[in-house]
Design a protein around this motif. Structure first.
Motif, PDB file in Angstrom:
ATOM      1  N   LEU A   1       0.576  -1.099   0.304  1.00 53.96           N
ATOM      2  CA  LEU A   1      -0.095  -0.050  -0.021  1.00 53.96           C
ATOM      3  C   LEU A   1       0.905   1.217   0.001  1.00 53.96           C
ATOM      4  CD1 LEU A   1      -2.741  -1.030   2.506  1.00 53.96           C
ATOM      5  CD2 LEU A   1      -3.083  -0.949   0.291  1.00 53.96           C
ATOM      6  N   ASN A   2       0.587   2.176  -0.624  1.00 51.92           N
ATOM      7  CA  ASN A   2       1.187   3.624  -0.711  1.00 51.92           C
ATOM      8  C   ASN A   2       0.444   4.390   0.384  1.00 51.92           C
ATOM      9  OD1 ASN A   2       1.236   2.519  -3.969  1.00 51.92           O
ATOM     10  ND2 ASN A   2       3.141   3.948  -3.372  1.00 51.92           N
ATOM     11  N   VAL A   3       1.474   4.802   1.166  1.00 53.21           N
ATOM     12  CA  VAL A   3       0.810   5.448   2.406  1.00 53.21           C
ATOM     13  C   VAL A   3       1.349   6.875   2.458  1.00 53.21           C
ATOM     14  CG1 VAL A   3      -0.115   3.350   3.439  1.00 53.21           C
ATOM     15  CG2 VAL A   3       2.253   4.185   3.968  1.00 53.21           C
ATOM     16  N   ARG A   4       0.806   7.794   3.473  1.00 51.21           N
ATOM     17  CA  ARG A   4       1.476   8.899   3.552  1.00 51.21           C
ATOM     18  C   ARG A   4       1.627   9.080   5.214  1.00 51.21           C
ATOM     19  NH1 ARG A   4      -1.847  13.724  -0.022  1.00 51.21           N
ATOM     20  NH2 ARG A   4      -1.461  12.646  -2.143  1.00 51.21           N
ATOM     21  N   LYS A   5       2.910   9.559   5.632  1.00 50.26           N
ATOM     22  CA  LYS A   5       3.030   9.727   6.939  1.00 50.26           C
ATOM     23  C   LYS A   5       3.756  10.926   7.161  1.00 50.26           C
ATOM     24  CE  LYS A   5       3.683   4.913   8.287  1.00 50.26           C
ATOM     25  NZ  LYS A   5       4.758   3.662   8.857  1.00 50.26           N
ATOM     26  N   ARG A   6       4.137  11.345   8.625  1.00 56.56           N
ATOM     27  CA  ARG A   6       4.599  12.585   8.936  1.00 56.56           C
ATOM     28  C   ARG A   6       6.023  12.096   9.916  1.00 56.56           C
ATOM     29  NH1 ARG A   6       2.149  17.035   7.482  1.00 56.56           N
ATOM     30  NH2 ARG A   6      -0.058  16.884   6.725  1.00 56.56           N
TER      31      ARG A   6
ATOM     32  N   VAL B   1      -6.439  -2.893  -5.450  1.00 59.01           N
ATOM     33  CA  VAL B   1      -6.581  -1.796  -4.547  1.00 59.01           C
ATOM     34  C   VAL B   1      -7.542  -0.744  -5.155  1.00 59.01           C
ATOM     35  CG1 VAL B   1      -5.513  -0.152  -3.389  1.00 59.01           C
ATOM     36  CG2 VAL B   1      -4.467  -2.438  -3.297  1.00 59.01           C
ATOM     37  N   PRO B   2      -8.791  -0.297  -4.504  1.00 59.56           N
ATOM     38  CA  PRO B   2      -9.364   0.689  -5.157  1.00 59.56           C
ATOM     39  C   PRO B   2      -8.638   1.894  -5.513  1.00 59.56           C
ATOM     40  CG  PRO B   2     -10.070   0.428  -2.910  1.00 59.56           C
ATOM     41  CD  PRO B   2      -8.912  -0.690  -3.169  1.00 59.56           C
ATOM     42  N   THR B   3      -8.954   2.693  -6.296  1.00 58.81           N
ATOM     43  CA  THR B   3      -8.520   4.068  -6.594  1.00 58.81           C
ATOM     44  C   THR B   3      -9.602   4.981  -6.882  1.00 58.81           C
ATOM     45  OG1 THR B   3      -8.497   3.655  -9.043  1.00 58.81           O
ATOM     46  CG2 THR B   3      -6.524   2.881  -7.891  1.00 58.81           C
ATOM     47  N   PRO B   4      -9.444   6.238  -6.870  1.00 57.68           N
ATOM     48  CA  PRO B   4     -10.474   7.490  -7.149  1.00 57.68           C
ATOM     49  C   PRO B   4     -11.231   7.081  -8.465  1.00 57.68           C
ATOM     50  CG  PRO B   4      -8.508   8.653  -6.346  1.00 57.68           C
ATOM     51  CD  PRO B   4      -8.194   6.792  -6.702  1.00 57.68           C
ATOM     52  N   LYS B   5     -10.535   6.415  -9.355  1.00 57.02           N
ATOM     53  CA  LYS B   5     -11.254   6.481 -10.742  1.00 57.02           C
ATOM     54  C   LYS B   5     -11.622   4.753 -10.833  1.00 57.02           C
ATOM     55  CE  LYS B   5      -9.036  10.121 -13.220  1.00 57.02           C
ATOM     56  NZ  LYS B   5      -8.052  10.373 -14.469  1.00 57.02           N
ATOM     57  N   ARG B   6     -11.203   3.859 -10.246  1.00 60.06           N
ATOM     58  CA  ARG B   6     -11.304   2.347 -10.326  1.00 60.06           C
ATOM     59  C   ARG B   6     -11.965   1.635  -9.042  1.00 60.06           C
ATOM     60  NH1 ARG B   6      -7.532  -0.549 -14.175  1.00 60.06           N
ATOM     61  NH2 ARG B   6      -8.429   1.145 -15.631  1.00 60.06           N
ATOM     62  N   PRO B   7     -12.890   1.051  -8.899  1.00 63.63           N
ATOM     63  CA  PRO B   7     -13.157   0.506  -7.799  1.00 63.63           C
ATOM     64  C   PRO B   7     -12.127  -0.970  -7.541  1.00 63.63           C
ATOM     65  CG  PRO B   7     -14.995  -0.050  -9.197  1.00 63.63           C
ATOM     66  CD  PRO B   7     -14.230   0.978  -9.977  1.00 63.63           C
ATOM     67  N   SER B   8     -12.332  -1.665  -6.500  1.00 69.14           N
ATOM     68  CA  SER B   8     -11.658  -2.937  -6.280  1.00 69.14           C
ATOM     69  C   SER B   8     -12.492  -3.722  -6.966  1.00 69.14           C
ATOM     70  CB  SER B   8     -11.753  -3.051  -4.740  1.00 69.14           C
ATOM     71  OG  SER B   8     -11.033  -4.334  -4.369  1.00 69.14           O
ATOM     72  N   GLY B   9     -11.785  -5.003  -7.444  1.00 64.65           N
ATOM     73  CA  GLY B   9     -12.155  -5.786  -8.323  1.00 64.65           C
ATOM     74  C   GLY B   9     -11.336  -7.066  -8.388  1.00 64.65           C
ATOM     75  N   PRO B  10     -11.475  -8.048  -9.008  1.00 63.22           N
ATOM     76  CA  PRO B  10     -10.580  -9.294  -9.410  1.00 63.22           C
ATOM     77  C   PRO B  10      -9.529  -8.931 -10.221  1.00 63.22           C
ATOM     78  CG  PRO B  10     -12.831  -9.881  -9.764  1.00 63.22           C
ATOM     79  CD  PRO B  10     -13.055  -8.424  -9.399  1.00 63.22           C
ATOM     80  N   MET B  11      -8.496  -9.484 -10.090  1.00 65.08           N
ATOM     81  CA  MET B  11      -7.438  -9.383 -10.996  1.00 65.08           C
ATOM     82  C   MET B  11      -7.661  -9.835 -12.431  1.00 65.08           C
ATOM     83  SD  MET B  11      -3.639  -9.761  -8.811  1.00 65.08           S
ATOM     84  CE  MET B  11      -2.937  -9.070 -10.203  1.00 65.08           C
ATOM     85  N   ALA B  12      -6.931  -9.063 -13.419  1.00 58.66           N
ATOM     86  CA  ALA B  12      -7.226  -9.629 -14.795  1.00 58.66           C
ATOM     87  C   ALA B  12      -5.838 -10.599 -14.884  1.00 58.66           C
ATOM     88  CB  ALA B  12      -6.980  -8.507 -15.790  1.00 58.66           C
ATOM     89  N   ARG B  13      -6.005 -11.393 -16.099  1.00 60.11           N
ATOM     90  CA  ARG B  13      -5.163 -12.453 -16.147  1.00 60.11           C
ATOM     91  C   ARG B  13      -3.790 -11.903 -16.471  1.00 60.11           C
ATOM     92  NH1 ARG B  13      -6.468 -17.600 -20.462  1.00 60.11           N
ATOM     93  NH2 ARG B  13      -8.100 -17.742 -18.911  1.00 60.11           N
ATOM     94  N   SER B  14      -3.786 -10.898 -17.299  1.00 57.86           N
ATOM     95  CA  SER B  14      -2.654 -10.292 -17.943  1.00 57.86           C
ATOM     96  C   SER B  14      -1.823  -9.510 -16.579  1.00 57.86           C
ATOM     97  CB  SER B  14      -2.703  -9.308 -18.913  1.00 57.86           C
ATOM     98  OG  SER B  14      -3.702  -8.268 -18.367  1.00 57.86           O
TER      99      SER B  14
END
Length: 521
Positions: free
Chosen positions: A162-167, A216-229
């Protein structure tokens, strides 16, 4: 965002903030106020949400240009000039089409109009926008490159992280990568299962999806199954063993690996073997399918079941080049039983005795010891650099407590030293792991050649298929019914060179060099 208006004043209905964020509604209100001040009525609105103004190839911008060409419009109101274009050539072309349609460009926040001074300001603002866009891109690229060089992750981390932000202690925000506690166990399971050689990519994808692996969900794409590629790319991604790849280069990363080196190498070997054999399914008609090649023209031999006059079918291997008429090959069909015996006889040629195993094992060990000795100076230099950095850190800390340097200077140097120590520790650990891993891999490969003919004869069809995939790069059957195994590495260097196998490595020492790590520069 842009608003088209005619000469009668009217309001404009705002859109939902949660759909557009806060920037678009704020721009809409400012543009509406500007239209009201001009005594104009809003007739159309065009919004390219999430699109960069660096390109004119934006859906709503193109629709707006088509709209003004077919409708009577007086003003085109934008919040800022750089919202319309951040490229001087695009700005000139867009402005030309507005003028051609008799439309006046108006900025809600900038004093631009069709007067000479207004046009001068427009040109200046457009040039500044282009400079800002290009300079920002340069700075971002420079920052990402610097992050990569220090072991950071300059892109979106693959699934399992996961890409996370910390301080930090100073309250400054920074971005880093952490293991995804929900998805990481599933990724580890996938690699371990595939490394057994009993599973295929398609089977694993179906099962791990059933176990709950999603993207992992993104602002433009919801979470879902992985594609074969994407799943195939996952198994090839060195990020899972701690290596960051950026713009074709690779660098040890600071993130925690999910997969050990031995499992990774086993997965890559299986992927390569199955790619060579053109296998995409778990079910096979015959264990030699995909491994046999025509000795006359080099084409792959395919399994065929021709029928005689009584309708009885027989299994043969035929040259695909001749069958498809792509090549002028005269290679006759080979009965499956004959092909099986030819391959089994081939294993007699590459098998080694216990005495040969002992002698070759000693050569492998000596070659690794010699290589390790040749690199001892480089390892010693790394160890000395580590000691020097630790001493420097101690002196800086003492200087800070003596009020010789301030806290900010201390932290800046500590960050540099910490990054240097981490890099040295990674390189020392990598040298040890890869050296030990390569030595173990060659020893295992050597042991597989001991009496491999007997083992091959006794194993089942599944075992024979795995042996042909792992040990060979293909088996050729010539016109005179002789089979020749093209051994894959490292077996080609370890098998007796007097056989008919295609040995491509001249010595054990040269193979040790190819299996080792890169120079520590």
């Amino acid at each position: 965002m842009s608003i088209l208006s005619d000469s009668n004043s009217n309001g404009i209905k705002p859109g939902p903030i949660h759909d557009e964020g806060f920037s678009i509604p704020a721009q809409r209100e400012a543009n509406a106020r500007k239209a009201e001040s001009l005594g104009a009525r809003v007739v159309a609105e065009f919004v390219d949400a999430g699109e960069s103004a660096r390109s004119a190839d934006r859906p709503d911008l193109q629709r707006m240009l088509e709209y003004i060409a077919t409708h009577q419009v007086n003003f085109c109101i934008v919040h800022k000039v750089d919202r319309l274009a951040r490229n001087r050539l695009d700005d000139v072309e867009i402005h030309r089409r507005l003028v051609q349609a008799g439309v006046t460009l108006v900025s809600a926040t900038e004093n631009i109009d069709e007067t000479p001074s207004g046009m001068l300001l427009h040109g200046i603002m457009s040039s500044i926008a282009e400079f800002y866009s290009k300079n920002l891109a340069t700075e971002v690229t420079k920052g990402l490159t610097q992050k990569f060089e220090t072991g950071g992750t300059p892109m979106r981390a693959p699934i399992g992280y996961l890409n996370v932000r910390k301080r930090d202690e100073q309250g400054r925000e920074y971005r880093t990568v952490e293991i995804d506690t929900d998805r990481a166990p599933l990724i580890r399971w996938v690699f371990k299962q595939y490394a057994t050689g009993e599973r295929t990519v398609v089977d694993l994808l179906a099962e791990v999806t059933a176990r709950g692996l999603t993207t992992v969900p993104t602002p433009k794409r919801p979470s879902g199954p992985m594609a074969r590629s994407g799943f195939f790319k996952l198994l090839r991604n060195p990020y899972y063993i701690g290596i960051v790849r950026y713009k074709g280069a690779e660098q040890p990363g600071t993130h925690e690996p999910l997969i050990d080196i031995d499992t990774w190498q086993q997965v890559q070997t299986l992927l390569d073997a199955r790619k060579i054999a053109s296998e995409r399914r778990r079910t096979h008609d015959h264990y030699l399918k995909g491994s046999l090649f025509c000795g006359a023209c080099g084409s792959r031999m395919q399994l065929d079941y021709p029928a005689n006059k009584q309708g009885i079918r027989y299994a043969y291997y035929v040259c695909s080049g001749r069958a498809s008429k792509r090549k002028n090959c005269t290679r006759r069909a080979v009965p499956v039983g004959v092909a099986e015996q030819l391959v089994a006889d081939c294993y007699q040629d590459i098998a080694i005795t216990e005495d040969e195993y002992t002698a070759l094992a000693a050569q492998v060990e000596a070659a690794f010891d010699e290589r390790l000795a040749s690199r001892s100076q480089e390892l010693a230099e790394l160890t000395e650099n580590r000691r020097r950095l630790q001493n420097e850190s101690d002196k800086l800390l003492a200087a800070h407590f003596a009020d010789a340097i301030d806290l900010e200077t201390l932290k800046r140097h500590q960050d540099r030293i910490r990054a240097g120590l981490a890099d040295i520790d990674r390189r020392l650990a990598s040298e040890h792991d890869q050296h030990a891993g390569a030595r173990k891999q060659l020893a295992t490969a050597l042991s597989l050649l001991v009496d491999c003919a007997t083992l091959y004869a006794r194993t089942n069809d599944h075992g024979k298929r795995l042996a042909n995939q792992a040990l060979t790069d293909g088996i050729e059957i010539s016109e005179d019914e002789r089979a020749t195994i093209r051994l894959s590495e490292p077996f080609a260097a370890l098998a007796p060179t007097s056989t008919s196998s295609d040995v491509r490595c001249s010595s054990t020492s040269s193979l040790v060099e190819t299996r080792g790590v890169e120079p520590l520069t």
